[in-house]
Write a protein that holds these residues in place. Sequence first.
Motif, PDB file in Angstrom:
ATOM      1  N   GLY A  89       0.815  -1.205   0.000  1.00  0.00           N
ATOM      2  CA  GLY A  89       0.000   0.000   0.000  1.00  0.00           C
ATOM      3  C   GLY A  89       0.849   1.256   0.000  1.00  0.00           C
ATOM      4  N   PRO A  90       0.217   2.411  -0.169  1.00  0.00           N
ATOM      5  CA  PRO A  90       0.968   3.669  -0.205  1.00  0.00           C
ATOM      6  C   PRO A  90       1.907   3.791   0.988  1.00  0.00           C
ATOM      7  N   SER A  91       3.157   4.068   0.718  1.00  0.00           N
ATOM      8  CA  SER A  91       4.173   4.073   1.767  1.00  0.00           C
ATOM      9  C   SER A  91       4.383   5.477   2.307  1.00  0.00           C
ATOM     10  N   THR A  92       4.408   5.583   3.640  1.00  0.00           N
ATOM     11  CA  THR A  92       4.610   6.873   4.290  1.00  0.00           C
ATOM     12  C   THR A  92       5.816   6.875   5.219  1.00  0.00           C
ATOM     13  N   GLY A  93       6.514   5.753   5.316  1.00  0.00           N
ATOM     14  CA  GLY A  93       7.690   5.672   6.163  1.00  0.00           C
ATOM     15  C   GLY A  93       8.675   4.666   5.608  1.00  0.00           C
ATOM     16  N   VAL A 110      -8.348   2.459   0.038  1.00  0.00           N
ATOM     17  CA  VAL A 110      -6.900   2.288  -0.099  1.00  0.00           C
ATOM     18  C   VAL A 110      -6.197   2.513   1.236  1.00  0.00           C
ATOM     19  N   GLY A 111      -6.752   3.379   2.077  1.00  0.00           N
ATOM     20  CA  GLY A 111      -6.132   3.639   3.370  1.00  0.00           C
ATOM     21  C   GLY A 111      -5.989   2.404   4.241  1.00  0.00           C
ATOM     22  N   GLU A 112      -6.779   1.371   3.975  1.00  0.00           N
ATOM     23  CA  GLU A 112      -6.685   0.161   4.795  1.00  0.00           C
ATOM     24  C   GLU A 112      -5.425  -0.657   4.504  1.00  0.00           C
ATOM     25  N   VAL A 113      -4.741  -0.375   3.403  1.00  0.00           N
ATOM     26  CA  VAL A 113      -3.482  -1.074   3.119  1.00  0.00           C
ATOM     27  C   VAL A 113      -2.302  -0.108   3.172  1.00  0.00           C
ATOM     28  N   ARG A 114      -2.504   1.091   3.723  1.00  0.00           N
ATOM     29  CA  ARG A 114      -1.392   2.033   3.838  1.00  0.00           C
ATOM     30  C   ARG A 114      -0.258   1.411   4.644  1.00  0.00           C
TER      31      ARG A 114
END
Length: 280
Positions: A78-82, A112-116
């Motif tokens: 999922g979208p990576s933030t770290g 999509v936020g559920e696989v962040r």
Amino acid sequence: MPPTPQPAPLSLTVRPSAPALAPLIGAMGYTEARFAHAAELALPTGGAQLLVNLDRDALTSTPLRGAGRSTGGAAVHGPSTGPAVIDPAQQSAVVWVAFRPAGLSPFLAVPVGEVRDELAGLGELWGADGAVLRERLLEAVADGGPRAGLRTLETALLERARAPLAPAPAIRRAALLLDRGTPVAEVADRLGWTPRRLARRCADELGVPPKRYARVRRLQRLLRRVNAGQSPPDWAALAADCGYHDQAHLIHEFRALAGITPGAYAPRSPREGNHVPLPG
């Protein structure tokens, strides 16, 4: 004895040939490579990927802050933030898809936020279709090479996509504005949305809250500038150019989002700026 030479990497990157996938997928490809290092840091992009390890039926990702995740050889990251630590051996033969902002949404039955920041196995997300995708790609690559594998992957993506097959224009504009460094409050104003609505839509469709997305995309603007340069970075000048308050702010944000200091940043290559080999 001299070190064993590493085989030359094979890298194939293409745009999707199916017009229906063009608004959703920025690029897809096939990579074969061998690396001398045993671990590397994957830096956040705010974007999502689909990964299929054709060498082994396994994928792992270990955030610097949090528990590691393991799946079979086909997964969505999922979208990576770290930052996360990954095993470069799992990239020795890999098929990948890089989704555009909000482009993952038609392939999921959940926001999509559920696989962040999650590594989610395709069997969990797609059921039987996801469970057999790796075998389909192995057969296609064995019979027709990497391009045949990518054609098979396109077919699988078209089979899974749900309408609408394009992100909403407003969320695409929000992502573009945030990517350019537009303040979050101004983005909401330009769209005629409340800040709460912007936050909800970004979390559901981009997968990332707008402030976090803006911070990660600012880091990516900085990394592009660093890797395009021919001389050591002037961090103070880059801070001003990329939207940081000052050099101290840049250093703080770099450590928070990349897990290392700017001075420790040494990617695999300028073209692979989000992959940083870690010392043994």
